[in-house]
Design an enzyme around this catalytic site. Structure first.
Site, PDB file in Angstrom:
ATOM      1  N   GLU A 164      -9.313   7.064   4.131  1.00 59.68           N
ATOM      2  CA  GLU A 164      -9.104   7.327   5.497  1.00 59.68           C
ATOM      3  C   GLU A 164      -9.653   8.612   5.626  1.00 59.68           C
ATOM      4  O   GLU A 164      -9.204   9.748   5.246  1.00 59.68           O
ATOM      5  CB  GLU A 164      -7.623   7.097   5.741  1.00 59.68           C
ATOM      6  CG  GLU A 164      -7.510   7.338   7.404  1.00 59.68           C
ATOM      7  CD  GLU A 164      -6.076   7.169   7.765  1.00 59.68           C
ATOM      8  OE1 GLU A 164      -5.052   6.752   7.075  1.00 59.68           O
ATOM      9  OE2 GLU A 164      -5.808   7.363   8.941  1.00 59.68           O
TER      10      GLU A 164
ATOM     11  N   LYS B  77       0.749  -1.202   0.087  1.00 61.05           N
ATOM     12  CA  LYS B  77      -0.003   0.111  -0.149  1.00 61.05           C
ATOM     13  C   LYS B  77       0.883   1.227   0.052  1.00 61.05           C
ATOM     14  O   LYS B  77       1.964   1.245   0.598  1.00 61.05           O
ATOM     15  CB  LYS B  77      -0.996  -0.040   1.069  1.00 61.05           C
ATOM     16  CG  LYS B  77      -1.472   1.282   1.337  1.00 61.05           C
ATOM     17  CD  LYS B  77      -2.574   1.284   2.667  1.00 61.05           C
ATOM     18  CE  LYS B  77      -1.998   1.563   3.965  1.00 61.05           C
ATOM     19  NZ  LYS B  77      -1.505   3.001   3.990  1.00 61.05           N
TER      20      LYS B  77
HETATM   21  O1  KIV Z   1      -0.317   2.488   8.961  1.00 64.12           O
HETATM   22  C1  KIV Z   1      -1.347   2.462   8.915  1.00 64.12           C
HETATM   23  O2  KIV Z   1      -1.715   1.734   9.962  1.00 64.12           O
HETATM   24  C2  KIV Z   1      -2.344   2.933   8.049  1.00 64.12           C
HETATM   25  C3  KIV Z   1      -3.856   3.059   8.378  1.00 64.12           C
HETATM   26  C4  KIV Z   1      -4.082   3.902   9.453  1.00 64.12           C
HETATM   27  C5  KIV Z   1      -4.472   3.536   7.047  1.00 64.12           C
HETATM   28  O3  KIV Z   1      -1.763   3.306   6.864  1.00 64.12           O
END
Ligand code: KIV
Length: 287
Positions: free
Chosen positions: A186, A117
């Protein structure tokens, strides 16, 4: 024994097609990932929020690639079913396509992740496209993107004006066209998220973005009450694990101080004849 097939991207897309909500939690270590996986959590994010929840930093920015890959590998070792997403830390993808592909590859090869991600809408699309072209699935992340906190005005909800909401809708489309297999929203208003879901061809996961999303993400330390620095509005606390841990630590301290622990049941024994032989060797009295 129940068959535990590892979930793949087509499985996630099938869940969306049949209207089944996707469950998504963060995990940063082996035991937590094991419990989440066995409880039926569909996706696990090894988030750079680990820098805050695990290491006590004030932001996510100090998370390094080595740290993220190490904890992703721990999570992957625990999982037999959940789809694991490795979160690309600050400056691991921003500088160039080449750096982004190399670091995304580390999450897959060394961390055992199923996908990565990265944060950003249109400004991240080029990187998403490059990583996907290298054969690595990418989840987009828009709305509150903590790595760009100062750019977006702090850790606060996004898309609350017509203009910024429109930008988020366009960002989601751009990421989809760049090849993202899913997009995380988010902290955006539920009605804006609903518009994005309606237009989307890929699964839309939400954290603090309302019920229309195809799946819901929360940070495990938040739902267990293990992170107390601040609690966003969208968090629901499912257990007070901090209290359970505190009580156990206090009981341990009390019992050791009072000589209650260790008891005979926690103590190894030497056979009687060996004990007597030892005393003879030492020249001490058996009495
Ligand atoms: O690092 C993380 O846990 C995230 C979430 C808050 C979306 O990117």
């Amino acid at each position: 024994m129940e068959e535990r097939k590892k979930l793949t991207i087509p499985d996630l897309w099938d869940m969306v097609a049949r209207g089944e909500k996707i469950t998504f939690l963060t995990a940063y270590d082996y035991p937590t990932a094991l419990l989440e996986d066995r409880a039926g959590v569909d996706m696990i994010l090894v988030g750079d929020s680990a820098a805050m929840c695990m290491l006590g930093h004030k932001t996510t920015l100090p998370a390094t690639m080595d740290f993220m890959v190490t904890i992703t590998a721990a999570v992957s070792r625990a999982v037999t079913r959940a789809f694991v997403v490795g979160d690309m830390p600050y400056m691991s993808y921003q500088p160039s396509d080449e750096i982004a592909i190399k670091n995304a590859g580390r999450f897959i090869a060394e961390g055992g992740a199923d996908a990565v991600k990265l944060e950003g809408g249109a400004r991240a699309a080029e990187r998403v496209e490059a990583i996907v072209r290298a054969g690595i699935p990418v989840m987009g992340h828009i709305g509150l993107t903590p790595q760009a906190a100062s750019l977006i005005g702090g850790l606060k909800a996004q898309g609350r004006s017509a203009q910024t909401a429109k930008q988020l809708i366009e960002d989601a489309k751009t990421l989809e066209e760049a090849g993202a297999f899913a997009i995380l929203l988010e902290a955006i208003p539920a009605r804006v998220a609903e518009l994005i879901v309606k237009r989307a061809k890929v699964p839309i996961l939400g954290i603090g973005s309302g019920p229309a999303c195809h799946g819901q993400l929360l940070i495990v330390h938040d739902i267990l009450s293990l992170f107390e620095a601040f609690t966003p509005k969208f968090v629901k606390r499912y257990a007070d694990v901090a209290s359970v841990m505190r009580q156990a630590f206090e009981a341990y301290v009390r019992e050791v101080k009072e000589g209650v622990f260790p008891g005979p049941e926690h103590t190894y024994k030497i056979p009687k004849e060996e004990w007597e032989a030892l005393l003879r060797l030492l020249g001490e009295d058996a009495g």
